[in-house]
Scaffold this motif. Structure first.
Motif, PDB file in Angstrom:
ATOM      1  N   ALA A 148     -10.419  -6.713  -4.710  1.00 46.21           N
ATOM      2  CA  ALA A 148     -11.711  -6.381  -5.301  1.00 46.21           C
ATOM      3  C   ALA A 148     -12.128  -4.948  -4.944  1.00 46.21           C
ATOM      4  CB  ALA A 148     -12.774  -7.379  -4.834  1.00 46.21           C
ATOM      5  N   ALA A 149     -11.848  -4.522  -3.716  1.00 48.78           N
ATOM      6  CA  ALA A 149     -12.175  -3.154  -3.319  1.00 48.78           C
ATOM      7  C   ALA A 149     -11.342  -2.146  -4.103  1.00 48.78           C
ATOM      8  CB  ALA A 149     -11.961  -2.976  -1.816  1.00 48.78           C
ATOM      9  N   ALA A 150     -10.040  -2.407  -4.251  1.00 52.24           N
ATOM     10  CA  ALA A 150      -9.171  -1.497  -5.001  1.00 52.24           C
ATOM     11  C   ALA A 150      -9.602  -1.409  -6.460  1.00 52.24           C
ATOM     12  CB  ALA A 150      -7.718  -1.973  -4.911  1.00 52.24           C
ATOM     13  N   THR A 151      -9.998  -2.534  -7.035  1.00 50.85           N
ATOM     14  CA  THR A 151     -10.444  -2.549  -8.424  1.00 50.85           C
ATOM     15  C   THR A 151     -11.727  -1.740  -8.592  1.00 50.85           C
ATOM     16  OG1 THR A 151      -9.405  -4.708  -8.765  1.00 50.85           O
ATOM     17  CG2 THR A 151     -11.116  -4.045 -10.337  1.00 50.85           C
ATOM     18  N   ALA A 152     -12.654  -1.884  -7.650  1.00 46.91           N
ATOM     19  CA  ALA A 152     -13.911  -1.129  -7.722  1.00 46.91           C
ATOM     20  C   ALA A 152     -13.663   0.374  -7.639  1.00 46.91           C
ATOM     21  CB  ALA A 152     -14.844  -1.579  -6.601  1.00 46.91           C
ATOM     22  N   LEU A 153     -12.712   0.779  -6.805  1.00 51.26           N
ATOM     23  CA  LEU A 153     -12.449   2.202  -6.608  1.00 51.26           C
ATOM     24  C   LEU A 153     -11.503   2.782  -7.648  1.00 51.26           C
ATOM     25  CD1 LEU A 153     -12.019   2.115  -2.739  1.00 51.26           C
ATOM     26  CD2 LEU A 153     -13.857   3.261  -3.971  1.00 51.26           C
ATOM     27  N   GLY A 154     -10.687   1.945  -8.296  1.00 51.26           N
ATOM     28  CA  GLY A 154      -9.773   2.423  -9.315  1.00 51.26           C
ATOM     29  C   GLY A 154      -8.433   2.891  -8.805  1.00 51.26           C
ATOM     30  N   LEU A 155      -8.009   2.433  -7.613  1.00 49.15           N
ATOM     31  CA  LEU A 155      -6.675   2.779  -7.127  1.00 49.15           C
ATOM     32  C   LEU A 155      -5.649   1.745  -7.580  1.00 49.15           C
ATOM     33  CD1 LEU A 155      -8.070   4.908  -5.278  1.00 49.15           C
ATOM     34  CD2 LEU A 155      -6.334   4.330  -3.574  1.00 49.15           C
ATOM     35  N   ARG A 156      -4.424   2.218  -7.771  1.00 51.12           N
ATOM     36  CA  ARG A 156      -3.318   1.320  -8.112  1.00 51.12           C
ATOM     37  C   ARG A 156      -2.873   0.639  -6.813  1.00 51.12           C
ATOM     38  NH1 ARG A 156      -1.146   1.874 -12.948  1.00 51.12           N
ATOM     39  NH2 ARG A 156      -1.818   4.048 -13.087  1.00 51.12           N
ATOM     40  N   PHE A 157      -2.767  -0.693  -6.830  1.00 50.74           N
ATOM     41  CA  PHE A 157      -2.689  -1.437  -5.581  1.00 50.74           C
ATOM     42  C   PHE A 157      -1.558  -2.451  -5.611  1.00 50.74           C
ATOM     43  CE2 PHE A 157      -5.111  -4.386  -2.481  1.00 50.74           C
ATOM     44  CZ  PHE A 157      -4.663  -3.674  -1.378  1.00 50.74           C
ATOM     45  N   HIS A 158      -0.769  -2.455  -4.529  1.00 53.31           N
ATOM     46  CA  HIS A 158       0.308  -3.418  -4.318  1.00 53.31           C
ATOM     47  C   HIS A 158       0.044  -4.183  -3.022  1.00 53.31           C
ATOM     48  CE1 HIS A 158       3.809  -2.275  -7.086  1.00 53.31           C
ATOM     49  NE2 HIS A 158       2.802  -1.527  -7.479  1.00 53.31           N
ATOM     50  N   PRO A 159      -0.888  -5.126  -3.006  1.00 55.55           N
ATOM     51  CA  PRO A 159      -1.077  -5.924  -1.796  1.00 55.55           C
ATOM     52  C   PRO A 159       0.146  -6.811  -1.568  1.00 55.55           C
ATOM     53  CG  PRO A 159      -2.291  -6.897  -3.602  1.00 55.55           C
ATOM     54  CD  PRO A 159      -1.729  -5.601  -4.115  1.00 55.55           C
ATOM     55  N   THR A 160       0.475  -7.030  -0.309  1.00 62.06           N
ATOM     56  CA  THR A 160       1.570  -7.937   0.014  1.00 62.06           C
ATOM     57  C   THR A 160       1.007  -9.089   0.836  1.00 62.06           C
ATOM     58  OG1 THR A 160       2.259  -6.888   2.101  1.00 62.06           O
ATOM     59  CG2 THR A 160       3.129  -5.947   0.067  1.00 62.06           C
ATOM     60  N   ARG A 161       1.352 -10.299   0.416  1.00 63.16           N
ATOM     61  CA  ARG A 161       0.831 -11.484   1.106  1.00 63.16           C
ATOM     62  C   ARG A 161       1.668 -11.698   2.367  1.00 63.16           C
ATOM     63  NH1 ARG A 161      -0.267 -16.018   4.209  1.00 63.16           N
ATOM     64  NH2 ARG A 161      -2.198 -16.932   3.414  1.00 63.16           N
ATOM     65  N   GLY A 162       1.167 -11.129   3.461  1.00 66.51           N
ATOM     66  CA  GLY A 162       1.846 -11.263   4.732  1.00 66.51           C
ATOM     67  C   GLY A 162       1.641 -12.634   5.338  1.00 66.51           C
ATOM     68  N   SER A 163       2.424 -12.912   6.373  1.00 63.42           N
ATOM     69  CA  SER A 163       2.322 -14.230   7.000  1.00 63.42           C
ATOM     70  C   SER A 163       2.929 -14.186   8.393  1.00 63.42           C
ATOM     71  CB  SER A 163       3.041 -15.289   6.150  1.00 63.42           C
ATOM     72  OG  SER A 163       4.388 -14.921   5.923  1.00 63.42           O
ATOM     73  N   MET A 164       2.421 -15.090   9.237  1.00 61.90           N
ATOM     74  CA  MET A 164       2.996 -15.351  10.552  1.00 61.90           C
ATOM     75  C   MET A 164       2.990 -16.858  10.775  1.00 61.90           C
ATOM     76  SD  MET A 164       1.521 -12.276  12.994  1.00 61.90           S
ATOM     77  CE  MET A 164      -0.213 -12.699  12.797  1.00 61.90           C
ATOM     78  N   SER A 165       4.113 -17.376  11.258  1.00 70.55           N
ATOM     79  CA  SER A 165       4.193 -18.823  11.499  1.00 70.55           C
ATOM     80  C   SER A 165       4.561 -19.172  12.937  1.00 70.55           C
ATOM     81  CB  SER A 165       5.219 -19.458  10.545  1.00 70.55           C
ATOM     82  OG  SER A 165       6.515 -18.923  10.771  1.00 70.55           O
TER      83      SER A 165
END
Length: 481
Positions: A148-165
């Motif tokens: 949502a923050a990236a969309t508001a600012l207009g940056l191209r965004f590649h979030p990665t769904r990180g994880s720890m188990s």
């Protein structure tokens, strides 16, 4: 005869346009036109530009493709330069900070992303990844909050769904409160891809899957994540060969070195890119090149944490796509891709001599190299017709550039420090005349300080008042901690 269709944006008057395209064209006095978010034309003084709805002057400036950040942990700007964590190795640093990050919630992540993405844009970044692998119980949908923050600012965004188990009780480093079981991680990964991932050309949001590291997830989760990424046709990301301690851990636990373990769990291939990769031996460098696995080079973070110098020249010579990464804002503490490009150039020379890394090499790593890591070669990280309309206008004037007359690209990286004059994403300005165009930054910075103080309250209790407002009051971060 029909009049030509106006471009949405025309950038004119540049000292030099460095396209970093397949032919590495450099156009003196060049111009760039952007229409419907994509580059629709380029030319020099002898090529008449099209009419345009808006014209942006780039007089006396260098124009480059937007820089691509291939590894980051934006939420960590809530714990920047956190004193108790500053003197140790990677494992000591992580063990100190995990309890603080367990206090993250949606608001904290959204505000930190807004501030962090703005910082990146000021440094000429137009596409960034983020590796968010801390998901505290009850913290909410953190990935959607940063999107949502990236969309508001207009940056191209590649979030990665990180994880720890794997938590401390399992022989890992993180506390129980920030790890999840495999089924939950895989279900959340699939949900986020379905909700947010856009595979189309010029996409503004793409999601990748990113178990944190060999010492924080199980081999079973690594294998299952690779299988899920194949099924969903998304990319894979993780930390790899980051520190000598990681070598020791993998040998002790798995009986093999980190890159051997990477292959063992099904990650060897061109779907993946990895962060750091400081410690591969020559045979492992060759294997990475044969696989087409990308590497995010994080020069500032690597130096601050003392892990060593990544073999960038060797990786590139082997055919490995190498991009740049700022890394986390509490390891590198600064998020400027211009700084990372300059540092990469200097480290390359330190490792192999003055001719080993040029300013053009560093620019290529920061643009085309990043595109290769993200599977978007020809689409981002270059200025060519049909590529995305992401570009940066860099100033080459003032005290820092006085006397730098012979080569704009060398001047851009050797002189400075510098920040973008204008940053353009999909033909729209996100930084104009050195200032973010979005108006909410002052309020977000105030809120960020309050949230950071809540997350760091153990340090605050030691007698240093970090809160922006003495009257205080519990932040959402405090409430969730």
């Amino acid at each position: 005869m029909n009049a030509p269709v106006p471009a949405d944006l025309l950038v004119v008057g540049a000292e030099l346009v460095a396209t970093v395209d397949a032919d590495r064209r450099e156009i003196r006095g060049g111009w760039v036109a952007v229409t419907n978010g994509l580059v629709s034309g380029l030319g020099g003084p002898g090529d008449p530009p099209p009419p345009a709805v808006r014209t942006l002057r780039a007089d006396g400036a260098l124009v480059t493709p937007g820089l691509v950040n291939t590894h980051h942990h934006i939420y960590q700007n809530l714990t920047r330069a956190y004193a108790p964590a500053l003197g140790g190795t990677l494992f000591t640093w992580l063990s100190t900070l995990y309890p603080l990050w367990s206090r993250l919630d949606e608001e904290a992540v959204h505000v930190s992303a807004y501030v962090g993405l703005t910082e990146l844009a000021l440094g000429g970044c137009t596409t960034t990844t983020d590796h968010l692998y801390v998901h505290p119980r009850g913290g909410g949908d953190l990935i959607s909050a940063e999107i949502a923050a990236a969309t508001a600012l207009g940056l191209r965004f590649h979030p990665t769904r990180g994880s720890m188990s794997l938590s401390v009780k399992d022989g890992g480093l993180p506390p129980d409160s920030v790890v999840q079981d495999d089924d939950e991680i895989l279900a959340e990964s699939a949900r986020l891809v379905a909700r947010h991932h856009d595979p189309s050309w010029g996409a503004m949001v793409r999601v990748a899957l990113a178990p944190c590291s060999p010492f924080s997830v199980s081999p079973a989760l690594m294998r299952a994540t690779a299988e899920l990424a194949e099924k969903l046709d998304v990319r894979l990301h993780t930390h790899l060969a980051e520190d000598p301690e990681e070598d020791e851990y993998c040998l002790a636990v798995f009986g093999r070195r980190p890159i051997d373990q990477f292959a063992e769990v099904g990650w060897a291939g061109d779907r993946a890119w990895v962060a750091h990769c400081i410690c591969p031996n020559p045979a492992e460098v060759a294997r990475l090149g044969a696989w087409g696995t990308g590497v995010a080079h994080c020069p500032s973070s690597n130096m601050i944490l003392g892990g060593g110098l990544a073999p960038v020249a060797e990786l590139r010579a082997a055919g490995v796509p190498v991009g740049l990464g700022c890394d986390g804002s509490s390891s590198a503490d600064s998020a400027s891709l211009w700084l990372e490009a300059r540092t990469a150039m200097l480290l390359g020379r330190l490792r192999h001599g003055a001719a080993a890394m040029s300013a053009r090499d560093a620019l290529e790593i920061a643009t085309r190299g990043g595109a290769g890591c993200l599977g978007r070669t020809g689409e981002i990280g270059e200025l060519s017709v049909g590529a995305v309309g992401d570009l940066v206008v860099w100033p080459l004037d003032g005290v820092a550039y006085a006397g730098a007359l012979s080569d704009p690209i060398d001047a851009w990286l050797r002189c400075g420090p510098t920040a973008a004059r204008h940053t353009v994403v999909a033909g729209r300005l996100v930084v104009e005349d050195g200032r973010p165009v979005h108006p909410d930054l002052p309020a977000m910075l105030d809120r960020h300080r309050t949230l950071a103080a809540g997350i760091q309250r153990a340090f605050d209790d030691a007698g240093i008042n970090l809160a922006a407002h003495p009257e205080g009051g519990k932040s959402s971060a405090e409430a969730s901690g």
